[in-house]
Motif scaffolding. Structure first.
Motif, PDB file in Angstrom:
ATOM      1  N   ASP A 109       7.514  -3.973  -4.466  1.00 32.89           N
ATOM      2  CA  ASP A 109       7.583  -4.062  -3.006  1.00 32.89           C
ATOM      3  C   ASP A 109       9.025  -4.019  -2.523  1.00 32.89           C
ATOM      4  O   ASP A 109       9.324  -3.390  -1.514  1.00 32.89           O
ATOM      5  N   TYR A 161       0.466   4.010  -0.881  1.00 35.49           N
ATOM      6  CA  TYR A 161       1.080   2.826  -1.499  1.00 35.49           C
ATOM      7  C   TYR A 161       0.239   2.164  -2.599  1.00 35.49           C
ATOM      8  O   TYR A 161       0.789   1.793  -3.643  1.00 35.49           O
ATOM      9  N   LYS A 177       1.736   1.817  -6.475  1.00 36.38           N
ATOM     10  CA  LYS A 177       1.886   0.558  -7.199  1.00 36.38           C
ATOM     11  C   LYS A 177       1.160   0.626  -8.547  1.00 36.38           C
ATOM     12  O   LYS A 177       1.715   0.268  -9.579  1.00 36.38           O
ATOM     13  N   SER A 229       5.066  -0.717   5.206  1.00 36.45           N
ATOM     14  CA  SER A 229       5.709  -0.459   3.923  1.00 36.45           C
ATOM     15  C   SER A 229       4.749  -0.833   2.798  1.00 36.45           C
ATOM     16  O   SER A 229       3.681  -1.407   3.039  1.00 36.45           O
ATOM     17  N   ILE A 230       5.165  -0.533   1.590  1.00 34.81           N
ATOM     18  CA  ILE A 230       4.308  -0.820   0.434  1.00 34.81           C
ATOM     19  C   ILE A 230       3.997  -2.321   0.348  1.00 34.81           C
ATOM     20  O   ILE A 230       2.878  -2.718   0.052  1.00 34.81           O
ATOM     21  N   THR A 264       1.207  -3.655   2.551  1.00 32.72           N
ATOM     22  CA  THR A 264      -0.127  -3.099   2.327  1.00 32.72           C
ATOM     23  C   THR A 264      -0.962  -4.027   1.452  1.00 32.72           C
ATOM     24  O   THR A 264      -0.556  -4.343   0.340  1.00 32.72           O
TER      25      THR A 264
END
Ligand code: FES
Ligand code: FES
Lengths: 155, 726
Positions: free
Chosen positions: A126, A139, A143, B671-672, B675
């Protein structure tokens, strides 16, 4: 206009450009390596991320005159052209890209992360990718793919 | 001017010399076929025989399938060939895929939007494959002097059942191509599908992880110049004068001239700077001194727009859509209790990470354009209209879009590039900067939705009204006067067909609030704003009736098995009825759009320091038969994140005629780290396919804010909102 010699993906390139030309446009338009993308021009989106001596940098805000020939620039094409890099493999296995436009930047940020932290936590991901924007919303897969690549690299 | 004739073949050579290769082989077996994106067009490779418009086969059994649907992240390079290959009986690992180029022979399918690709091409492309298979079987039967009924196709071969003989498609294609194309070929029974319904890899993905994929912005044409355009900062301002001579002297600059940005409702003038490199063009643009005449446009403001829309929604009934039932007003009079709420959703930018761009070459009355577009047919129409040339004189190269979400089907930028190239007398690549993209729109229109409901003495909902108030996309594009009229499109997800809540007295209405701000469809269009209002309000009604929001919906939808099924699966997957810890809650919402029913359950928890955070989001989606479940999941994940963007991040605001948000610092995307984990469950179904590119978006925001209400007691009715401060 001035002449600059750059080392991109271990190959020398000699280009002529105004000193303030961002490295991004030199890589794309003068060296012809279009994998590195333009998204915002002011270091907000991460699409232009390349490595400078292994460190991720935003090439859209870096004047070509600040880069020395001795510094190694790596673009997404330099990760591997045959998709053999663990991250590229994981990206394919997880079917990460949607439109794909942000993915070069994602991959370059992820590659730098894995070099610094071979077993990153979710929080590491992150923070390392906090400024890599994806409008398509990949996203969750980014990940997963980073974790998968980290696993595979240990094997 | 030098001679810029570039034949396709030369161009392919140039593109490959520059290393501009794209991998578009289907890589089921990990094999990647290298191919230039610019050889994706036409019938150029040697020995290819056109079996029908979408299928080419060589004598040595190389098979090429055409994908008529431009790729913007939704996986058409997998889903479209899958439809043909399934019926043709070839595996995806043995075919090459090419995109079509807007030629009439490929027909109407050459566009993407409205979540239409699989829905629209489901029958036509399967028939293409099935017809070709029948022709190949006939050709084999003839060769063997056998009965066609004794022959069958498998794995790119025709086999003769009694003798075990076989011929490859390559050996048969010359004969088969002379046969009549069967009009109504027999299609496979879905239970025999080998490709459709499987999560097979997308063929273009390998090219998207090593820089090889060519997006619009990456196109390179020999002798190409670069252009940038300064548009009026006040949307629609008129160009008066500019310092052409001075800017013309700057390094690398070739031309500085006036250019038109044609939008459907209004064309505006900007100043184009054309230079040897993009950076030179940008630098020279910074030196422009332009006088604009902004008369009439200095007052445009989103605050005024919303104030006016709210006023109208409060004062007017608005014309009803023709699906009204019962008598809403009379029912309200008898109601024991009424509830009212007004919801506001902001203007939103599409903001694909690849900004608008196009590369064009104009020679006499012929145009060649390389463009990331959702619709080559639309590009042909728009270019031919603005240049006054026949459509067939416009050759379109359909290039990957680096995201679009509706934006790249509005071709102002493409025509602008053509006009610049024409005046420059050279091939020109026009790139809009991020700022150009963000301030010029067009945008998803901001909307006001006013709802009112009534209950009888037993607490049963008996009255319901939904007034959709705001700009009309059609109204603006077609320059319609919609005073006192409904916009048929605007009722997406709230009309009786798509929102079958059984309330006996019900009306949906439209109240027009026109605007000069350019507006456009944005992923899921009105469904994105309507569903937020509707599904928040259903929740408000449920709470007013002291009912659980799920039970309240199940009761009102009990005649709708498809909705009930989706909700029940959602409840089961999330263990909905479980008691949750204090400060944790789960909100749900459901919406039907683009022929798909989608629901979300969002779990939130209260932060110690204030506000809430999203813990998890679970979706159940019923989109009928599925071509690629992994693509459905990917699109639904993307829809959740795009919904978060529109609900939680700043919208686009106009003050004194000018968009205030110029780049991602003022219009940030999630943003990641923001999420949450996202889960997608697909309902098994044998119904005709619905869309998947958009339907996951509309119910996300209301599910989230229904959870926020349960966790905090606060009802969010105006978006965007920062979760840290609710
Ligand atoms: S283009 Fe450099 S960060 Fe966006
Ligand atoms: S994959 Fe489209 S922007 Fe990330």
């Amino acid at each position: 206009m001035a002449k600059y010699t750059l080392t991109i993906n271990e190959k020398p390139y000699t280009v002529e450009a105004a000193p303030d030309t961002p490295l991004l446009w030199v890589i794309r338009d003068l060296a012809g390596l279009t994998g590195t993308k333009y998204g915002c021009g002011i270091a907000l989106c991460g699409a232009c991320t390349v490595h400078l001596n292994g460190q991720p940098v935003r090439s859209c805000m870096m004047p070509v005159s600040s880069v020395r020939a001795s510094q190694k620039i790596t673009t997404v094409e330099g990760l591997s052209e045959d998709n053999s890099h663990a991250l590229q493999q994981a990206w394919i296995e997880e079917q990460v890209p949607q439109c794909g436009y942000c993915q070069s930047g994602m991959l370059m940020s992820a590659a730098a992360l894995l070099r610094a932290k071979p077993s990153p936590t979710d929080e590491d991901i992150d923070s390392a990718l906090a400024a890599n924007l994806c409008r398509c919303g990949t996203y969750p897969r980014v990940k997963r793919a980073i974790h998968r690549a980290a696993e595979n690299m240990k094997k | 001017m030098s001679n810029h004739t570039t034949t396709r073949r030369e161009f392919i050579k140039t593109a490959s010399a520059a290393g501009a290769f794209l991998a578009v082989g289907l890589s089921g077996a990990g094999k990647i076929l290298a191919m230039s994106p610019f050889s994706l067009l036409g019938n150029e490779a040697e020995g290819e025989i056109e079996l029908n418009t979408f299928i080419l086969i060589t004598a040595d059994n190389q098979i090429t399938l055409f994908n008529p649907r431009p790729e913007m992240g939704q996986g058409t390079f997998q889903s479209m060939p899958a439809l043909i290959a399934e019926e043709l009986e070839v595996s995806l690992s043995q075919v090459t895929v090419r995109i079509t180029d807007g030629q009439p022979k490929y027909g109407w399918q050459q566009w993407v939007g409205g979540s239409n690709s699989v829905q629209g091409s489901w029958m036509p492309l399967r028939k293409v494959g099935a017809a070709a298979k029948e022709m190949l079987i006939q050709a084999a039967a003839k060769r063997w002097k056998a009965a066609a009924a004794d022959c069958y196709a498998e794995n790119a071969k025709v086999l003769h059942r009694p003798s075990g003989r076989s011929l490859t498609y390559g050996e048969l294609v010359a004969d088969a191509s002379t046969l009549d194309v069967p009009k109504e070929p027999k299609l496979k029974d879905p239970k025999d599908f080998k490709i459709i319904g499987k999560s097979l890899p997308r063929p273009e993905i390998p090219s998207k992880v090593n820089g090889a994929a060519i997006f619009g912005i990456d196109v390179s044409v020999p002798g190409m110049l670069y252009a940038t355009v300064q548009h009026c900062p006040l949307i629609h301002g008129k160009l008066v004068s500019f310092n052409e001579a001075e800017v013309r002297q700057m390094p690398g600059v070739k031309h500085v001239f006036k250019v038109l940005r044609p939008m459907p409702h209004k064309s505006v003038e900007g100043v184009a700077v054309v230079a040897d490199t993009f950076w030179q063009a940008l630098k020279a643009r910074q030196a422009l001194q332009i006088e604009w005449d902004n008369t009439g446009y200095e007052t445009i403001s989103t605050e005024d727009y919303f104030a006016q829309a709210r006023k109208k929604a409060a004062e007017m009934d608005g014309p009803s859509y023709d699906d009204a039932v019962g008598d809403f007003k009379a029912a309200c009079k008898t109601a024991k209790k009424t509830v009212e709420a007004v919801y506001q959703t902001p203007f939103a930018a599409h903001a694909p990470i690849e900004p608008m761009n196009a590369t064009a070459l104009v020679q006499g009355d012929k145009v060649e354009i390389w463009v990331p577009t959702q619709s080559p047919l639309g590009v042909k129409d728009d270019v031919s209209k603005h240049l006054g040339i026949p459509k067939e004189n416009v050759q379109v190269h359909v290039i990957f879009m680096g995201g679009s979400f509706g934006r790249k089907s509005y071709h102002d930028f493409a025509v602008e590039a053509v006009l610049i190239a024409k005046q420059a007398g050279a091939p020109v690549k026009l790139i809009w900067t991020r700022e150009d993209d963000m301030v010029n729109g067009p945008f998803r229109p901001g909307m006001i939705n006013a709802l009112k409901g009534g209950f009888d003495a037993q607490g049963k909902p008996i009255a319901w009204e939904h007034k959709i108030t705001g700009a009309s996309l059609n109204g603006q594009m077609e320059k319609l006067d919609l005073n006192g009229k409904v916009d048929a499109w605007a009722a997406e997800t709230v009309d009786q067909n798509t929102s079958p809540y059984a309330i006996p007295n019900r009306r949906q209405a439209f109240i027009w609030q026109p605007t000069d701000i350019p507006v456009l469809w944005w992923r899921s269009v009105y469904a994105s704003t309507n569903a937020f209002a509707q599904e928040s309000f259903v929740d408000e009604m449920a709470h007013a009736a002291k009912k659980d929001p799920l039970d309240f919906r199940l009761e009102l939808l009990k005649a709708q098995p498809r909705w009930i099924n989706v909700l029940e699966i959602l409840a089961e997957k999330t263990d909905y009825r479980r008691q949750r810890a204090a400060g944790k809650s789960i909100g749900i919402a459901i919406a039907h759009s683009f022929n798909t029913t989608a629901a979300w359950a969002v779990t939130v928890s209260k932060n110690a320091g204030g506000g809430v955070r999203i813990e998890k989001a679970v979706s159940v989606i019923d989109c009928g038969m599925v071509v690629n479940p992994d693509t459905v999941a990917a699109q639904t994940e993307g829809n959740a994140i795009m919904a978060m963007s529109a609900a939680l991040k700043p919208g686009i605001t106009f003050t004194a005629g000018e968009a205030q948000e110029t780049n991602y610092h003022q219009y940030p995307l999630p943003s990641i780290g923001e999420t949450p984990p996202i889960e997608v469950h697909i309902v098994p179904s044998q119904e005709a396919p619905g869309g998947i590119g958009e339907p996951g978006l509309p119910p996300f925001a209301p599910a989230l804010f229904n959870a926020v209400f349960l966790a905090t007691g606060k009802r969010v009715r105006t978006l965007p909102v920062d979760l840290g401060s609710v």
